[in-house]
Design a protein around this motif. Sequence first.
Motif, mmCIF file in Angstrom:
data_model
loop_
_atom_site.group_PDB
_atom_site.id
_atom_site.type_symbol
_atom_site.label_atom_id
_atom_site.label_comp_id
_atom_site.label_asym_id
_atom_site.label_seq_id
_atom_site.Cartn_x
_atom_site.Cartn_y
_atom_site.Cartn_z
ATOM 1 N N THR A 1 0.706 -1.079 0.080
ATOM 2 C CA THR A 1 0.139 0.062 0.028
ATOM 3 C C THR A 1 0.880 1.214 -0.095
ATOM 4 O OG1 THR A 1 0.021 0.060 2.429
ATOM 5 C CG2 THR A 1 -1.801 -1.205 1.016
ATOM 6 N N LYS A 2 0.311 2.477 -0.106
ATOM 7 C CA LYS A 2 0.711 3.772 -0.297
ATOM 8 C C LYS A 2 1.445 3.962 1.038
ATOM 9 C CE LYS A 2 -1.944 4.952 -4.196
ATOM 10 N NZ LYS A 2 -2.635 5.876 -4.928
ATOM 11 N N LEU A 3 2.228 5.370 1.019
ATOM 12 C CA LEU A 3 2.949 5.777 1.999
ATOM 13 C C LEU A 3 1.852 6.239 3.347
ATOM 14 C CD1 LEU A 3 5.703 6.303 3.392
ATOM 15 C CD2 LEU A 3 5.457 8.688 2.334
ATOM 16 N N PHE A 4 0.905 6.984 2.893
ATOM 17 C CA PHE A 4 0.017 7.306 3.944
ATOM 18 C C PHE A 4 -1.366 7.098 3.656
ATOM 19 C CE2 PHE A 4 3.136 10.076 5.930
ATOM 20 C CZ PHE A 4 3.859 10.693 5.174
ATOM 21 N N SER A 5 -1.788 5.978 2.959
ATOM 22 C CA SER A 5 -2.796 5.712 2.893
ATOM 23 C C SER A 5 -3.009 4.162 2.375
ATOM 24 C CB SER A 5 -3.812 6.530 1.821
ATOM 25 O OG SER A 5 -3.239 5.943 0.331
ATOM 26 N N GLY A 6 -4.355 3.547 2.624
ATOM 27 C CA GLY A 6 -4.405 2.028 2.336
ATOM 28 C C GLY A 6 -4.857 1.774 1.043
ATOM 29 N N LEU B 1 8.388 10.864 13.654
ATOM 30 C CA LEU B 1 8.394 9.599 13.588
ATOM 31 C C LEU B 1 9.783 8.966 14.316
ATOM 32 C CD1 LEU B 1 8.309 6.727 12.182
ATOM 33 C CD2 LEU B 1 9.747 7.714 10.295
ATOM 34 N N PRO C 1 2.854 13.797 13.786
ATOM 35 C CA PRO C 1 4.086 13.866 14.996
ATOM 36 C C PRO C 1 5.209 13.304 14.332
ATOM 37 C CG PRO C 1 2.284 12.395 15.730
ATOM 38 C CD PRO C 1 2.005 12.553 14.357
ATOM 39 N N VAL D 1 8.650 2.528 6.534
ATOM 40 C CA VAL D 1 9.598 3.219 7.640
ATOM 41 C C VAL D 1 10.714 1.961 7.721
ATOM 42 C CG1 VAL D 1 10.032 3.651 9.798
ATOM 43 C CG2 VAL D 1 7.869 4.130 8.804
ATOM 44 N N VAL E 1 -1.942 8.398 7.239
ATOM 45 C CA VAL E 1 -1.609 7.460 8.250
ATOM 46 C C VAL E 1 -0.396 6.861 7.895
ATOM 47 C CG1 VAL E 1 -2.380 5.604 9.557
ATOM 48 C CG2 VAL E 1 -4.066 7.492 8.656
ATOM 49 N N LEU E 2 0.720 6.762 8.428
ATOM 50 C CA LEU E 2 1.931 6.258 7.948
ATOM 51 C C LEU E 2 1.901 4.858 7.830
ATOM 52 C CD1 LEU E 2 4.973 6.937 7.001
ATOM 53 C CD2 LEU E 2 5.455 7.284 9.512
ATOM 54 N N ASN E 3 2.515 4.287 6.683
ATOM 55 C CA ASN E 3 2.828 2.707 6.638
ATOM 56 C C ASN E 3 3.966 2.171 7.248
ATOM 57 O OD1 ASN E 3 2.930 0.138 5.450
ATOM 58 N ND2 ASN E 3 2.412 0.718 3.292
ATOM 59 N N ARG E 4 3.872 1.412 8.337
ATOM 60 C CA ARG E 4 5.110 0.793 8.886
ATOM 61 C C ARG E 4 6.139 0.282 7.857
ATOM 62 N NH1 ARG E 4 3.031 -2.803 11.944
ATOM 63 N NH2 ARG E 4 3.915 -4.397 10.778
ATOM 64 N N ARG E 5 5.516 -0.549 6.949
ATOM 65 C CA ARG E 5 6.398 -1.165 6.061
ATOM 66 C C ARG E 5 7.421 -0.082 5.322
ATOM 67 N NH1 ARG E 5 10.103 -4.232 3.191
ATOM 68 N NH2 ARG E 5 9.865 -3.741 0.915
#
Lengths: 503, 189
Positions: A25-30, A292, A290, A62, A56-60
């Motif tokens: 999925t994308k960086l900030f969305s599903g 990371l 906020p 990061v 909403v940040l994607n953990r993958r």
Amino acid sequence: MYHRDPQQLVGVVGLEIHAQISSNTKLFSGSSVQFLAPPNSLVSFFDASLPGTLPVLNRRCVEAAVMTGLALNCTINRRSLFDRKHYFYADLPAGYQITQQRRPVAVDGMLTYSVLGGKKRNQVIRKNVHIKQIQLEQDSGKSLHDDVHSQTLIDLNRAGVGLMELVMEPDMSCGEEAAAAVRELQLILQALGTCQGNMSEGQLRVDANVSVHKPGEPLGIRTEVKNINSIRYLARAIDFEIQRQTDVVQRGGTVQNETRAYDSKSGETVAMRDKEGLQDYRFMPEPNLPPLIVFEDNASLPAGIDACQAVVVQTIKEGLPELPSIKRDRLVQLYGILPEHSFTLVNEDGLMEYFEEVMKSTKREPRKVIGWVTNELLGLLKQQELSVSQSPVVPAALAELLELQEAGHISSSVSKQVFQEMWRSPGRTAAQIIREQDLGLVSDAAELHRICQKVVDSHPEEVCAIRSGNKKVLNKLMGLVQKETKGRADPVLVREILEEKTS
Amino acid sequence: MLKVSAFHALRSVSLESIGISFALLTNNVYSVSTKRCRLRGLQSRTLDVIRLFSSNQHNPKVPKVPTWESVAEEQLPPPTKIPVDLVDKLERLALVDFRTKQGLECLEKAIRFADQLHVVDTSGVEPMDSVLEDRALYLRDDTVTEGDCAEELLKLSKNTVEEYFVAPPGNIPLPKREERAAILRHSEF
């Protein structure tokens, strides 16, 4: 590239690389990340920048950035920040891109790459490129220009996909170095699985900052070269631009600070229109995110934190796969091949696997096999523009051929012939071809004696020369014997017999 | 004193039933003359509701009289003058329109107001981006949960071509000031 003349202008090249993160999925969305999909079908409300949506940040993503940072020897910032970079363009629905300008996730790294240098271009020369930072940012959508109707069609499928921007210091001086550095980066990213690195599909985008100056003097004005779709074009574009700027300076002109596009058809860079002077992006902190935080190790995790809310650097470090440089060293250690061979093996997709597969099925020494793989096989593949996986000769077939040669059934020159034949008609084994064309080594002693005697009898001067000490003339006689036998005589036996007859 | 008791009384009782005529002196919005009190019950009930939403008693955290003091001019840095080309640049970058001299003056006043922050001594203090910056950043799982709504999204656009959004061929340059004035002359702002 060495310039002895201190007055000679040299090129200075820095690269800005955008690597599309390989994630679901994308960086900030599903919404899903896929290369080909119906237009605007992979777009969520956030990607379309509808009011009321939040990132909403994607953990993958990061984890991918941390992994890449570690593989490139970067310092991972425990605390990194997100910013907004503002500019207006139809494929950027929000009017800004969320990026990490002030404090990115990784800084201060090093990419080590190798170029083949020396007179015979077989010396492996190691070079370093300093990585200034690696930051997470959003990709923009795609614009399709419709000049007929004077409009642009916008597809937001790519809008919001996670990118790692790698900023390199201008440590390179020519196209060849840049190409080698990017190739190495591609291999690293592919080994990590964080980016598939396919330049033609836009997964890896490279922009080059090029300037020229006299060594020791301050850096010259730089231009940015964009629209480079392959590693080969990268080298060409950079070399063209260095030459163009050199010509401008030598004519007494000044290089303009501008953005230029590479035109692969003409091999030239052209100034891009529609560049409204220096852009002011009005960077500001992203108020919806906020900082990371990534944690050093499990010990530094706050009490009660959910495992899926924590990115732990130590864990990622321990899980890093084998990087290309380690792989090369391992091949040299394991098989005793030369560094330049292992360089070639790792550089070509699938070649290392091919080589190891052959080694499994043959008892021959790796040093004897490597030449076949890096010269004969690779040569034909390159000539016909095939990838290793498309090779008509599979590892097992090559292994069989080598075994036959080792066992003395064919001479080395014949084996090369057989290889060519195997290439032309895949499916026919080496043994079949040898049988059909009667290429087997003639080891019949009586037959060989007869031929040797014939040659000896018809060349009395040479025999005299050998008898009086000039051993080199023996090779001429050997050549004649091989001609008689159409290269099928066992050279070792022939030499023995001839030596016997001329002693 | 009278004012305070009037506030208390207004908690649950309509103005009419009190039968007192008075003026509420908090600010213009709430000032009511006796005449108005006798208007339809609806209006006074509305007033009632407004009063209900405010604090029942005077909240001790709110000062009874304004406590801020203007910062003396000498303490402030020199006033910022905004050159015309900066205005043009800002208008182009942010697509805002300062329109008239009044707009520019408004901007300058706003900057002056913010200049008061310079009086605060921030040496040794870590800069803050937002009051929420010590919260944990939520990390999402990498699973597909949205998308696949092309039709809905395209409906929002006036102009589409075969599931693509349509935009002009490149950025249209910002119209010149005079042209903008003409375009916006009927705007209410």
